[in-house]
Motif scaffolding. Structure first.
Motif, PDB file in Angstrom:
ATOM      1  N   THR A  12       0.832  -1.207   0.000  1.00  0.00           N
ATOM      2  CA  THR A  12       0.000   0.000   0.000  1.00  0.00           C
ATOM      3  C   THR A  12       0.865   1.255   0.000  1.00  0.00           C
ATOM      4  OG1 THR A  12      -1.788  -1.147   1.166  1.00  0.00           O
ATOM      5  CG2 THR A  12      -1.802   1.255   1.233  1.00  0.00           C
TER       6      THR A  12
ATOM      7  N   ALA B  25      -8.137  -5.363  -6.080  1.00  0.00           N
ATOM      8  CA  ALA B  25      -9.436  -4.711  -5.891  1.00  0.00           C
ATOM      9  C   ALA B  25      -9.842  -4.726  -4.413  1.00  0.00           C
ATOM     10  CB  ALA B  25     -10.476  -5.394  -6.763  1.00  0.00           C
ATOM     11  N   ARG B  26     -11.101  -4.359  -4.146  1.00  0.00           N
ATOM     12  CA  ARG B  26     -11.531  -4.128  -2.761  1.00  0.00           C
ATOM     13  C   ARG B  26     -11.753  -5.401  -1.959  1.00  0.00           C
ATOM     14  NH1 ARG B  26     -16.571  -1.141  -4.127  1.00  0.00           N
ATOM     15  NH2 ARG B  26     -17.261  -2.239  -2.258  1.00  0.00           N
ATOM     16  N   ALA B  27     -12.368  -6.414  -2.569  1.00  0.00           N
ATOM     17  CA  ALA B  27     -12.792  -7.566  -1.775  1.00  0.00           C
ATOM     18  C   ALA B  27     -13.071  -8.747  -2.692  1.00  0.00           C
ATOM     19  CB  ALA B  27     -14.052  -7.223  -0.970  1.00  0.00           C
TER      20      ALA B  27
ATOM     21  N   PRO C 158     -11.678  -8.941   2.724  1.00  0.00           N
ATOM     22  CA  PRO C 158     -11.026  -7.799   2.077  1.00  0.00           C
ATOM     23  C   PRO C 158      -9.793  -8.199   1.278  1.00  0.00           C
ATOM     24  CG  PRO C 158     -10.455  -7.868   4.396  1.00  0.00           C
ATOM     25  CD  PRO C 158     -11.490  -8.945   4.188  1.00  0.00           C
ATOM     26  N   CYS C 159      -9.544  -7.440   0.217  1.00  0.00           N
ATOM     27  CA  CYS C 159      -8.319  -7.587  -0.560  1.00  0.00           C
ATOM     28  C   CYS C 159      -7.480  -6.315  -0.367  1.00  0.00           C
ATOM     29  CB  CYS C 159      -8.661  -7.842  -2.020  1.00  0.00           C
ATOM     30  SG  CYS C 159      -9.441  -9.459  -2.297  1.00  0.00           S
TER      31      CYS C 159
ATOM     32  N   GLY D   8      -7.382  -3.496  -1.982  1.00  0.00           N
ATOM     33  CA  GLY D   8      -8.156  -2.268  -2.079  1.00  0.00           C
ATOM     34  C   GLY D   8      -7.439  -1.119  -2.773  1.00  0.00           C
TER      35      GLY D   8
ATOM     36  N   PRO E  97     -10.317   0.824  -6.330  1.00  0.00           N
ATOM     37  CA  PRO E  97     -11.545   0.991  -5.555  1.00  0.00           C
ATOM     38  C   PRO E  97     -12.757   0.368  -6.239  1.00  0.00           C
ATOM     39  CG  PRO E  97     -11.083   3.002  -6.743  1.00  0.00           C
ATOM     40  CD  PRO E  97      -9.933   2.066  -7.036  1.00  0.00           C
TER      41      PRO E  97
ATOM     42  N   SER F 241     -22.945  -7.523  -1.220  1.00  0.00           N
ATOM     43  CA  SER F 241     -22.509  -6.134  -1.119  1.00  0.00           C
ATOM     44  C   SER F 241     -23.726  -5.210  -1.051  1.00  0.00           C
ATOM     45  CB  SER F 241     -21.637  -5.776  -2.332  1.00  0.00           C
ATOM     46  OG  SER F 241     -20.501  -6.626  -2.408  1.00  0.00           O
TER      47      SER F 241
END
Length: 235
Positions: free
Chosen positions: A121, A141-143, A160-161, A163, A166, A188
């Motif tokens: 990150t 990606a996000r999840a 979660p991934c 992220g 977005p 989701s």
């Protein structure tokens, strides 16, 4: 050590893998490498989703070099208790970081176990472009979705991934109609959107969140409340 970044600063390239052309070639990796605007760019390869499998690494390295990359170096993370000196140095000198395929959940568990999520990150926030293929694209990606009991569809849950992108997405599952992505969207919030990246295709996610399909149409799925609708976004 600060790598040289260009117009691709903070950009994400999410590829599905596979081939579309009759001669078996896929122009997207070459396009991705060329967009870095660095001669023979150095790529850091993260193979956590495949347990740092050497054969898989060799195959991806050959693809990237044939597409114009220079040195492609593995970042050893699977099975590690921390991000070691060698891994940190490889990431620091890279012009781009490549997240390879395999199993999404296993890959995220490996990154979590060695503290690599924050490290990756930080590199992204500093402007390093990221590339993913197959499960690696999903990890960016996000999840994603998993089943506590593989025989019980009701046991599906989201995890979660990284992220960095977005969005929610899946890759090369067009033949099944994006079954897993549909499950992810059903779990989701209403209004959520997922991108189905077909074999041979990809999307580019710019720092401002703009999404550009490449290599052909990308399926867009939406959680409309009671149903998951689907349409196509064409280049």
């Amino acid at each position: 050590m600060t790598p040289h970044h260009t117009k691709s600063r903070g950009r994400l390239f999410l590829l599905a893998g596979g081939h579309r052309s009759r001669d078996g070639s896929n122009p997207l990796p070459a396009m991705m490498i060329a967009s870095l605007e660095v001669p023979s760019p150095r790529i850091a390869y993260v193979g956590a989703a495949s347990g740092d499998d050497r054969d898989f690494f060799s195959s991806i390295r050959n693809m990237l070099v044939e597409s114009g990359a220079g040195a492609v170096e593995m970042v050893p993370l699977a099975g590690r208790r921390r991000v070691g000196t060698r891994a940190a140095e490889t990431l620091a000198r890279a012009n781009a970081i490549f997240i390879s395929g395999g199993d999404v959940e296993e890959g995220m568990q490996a990154l979590q176990a060695c503290g690599a999520i924050q490290v990756l990150t930080d590199h992204f926030r500093s402007g390093t472009p990221f590339m993913g293929i197959s499960a690696g694209s999903i990890m960016l990606a996000r999840a994603w979705v998993r089943w506590r009991d593989p025989d019980d569809g009701a046991s599906a849950e989201i995890f979660p991934c990284l992220g960095l992108a977005p969005i929610l997405c899946d890759t090369h599952d067009e033949r099944s109609g994006w079954t897993e992505l549909r499950t992810l969207l059903a779990l989701s919030p209403e209004g959520s959107i997922g991108y189905g990246i077909p074999s041979g295709g990809g999307i580019i996610v710019d720092p401002d969140g703009a999404i550009t399909p490449c290599g052909g149409p990308v399926a867009i799925l939406r959680n409309d409340g009671n149903t998951i609708s689907i349409d196509d976004k064409r280049t």
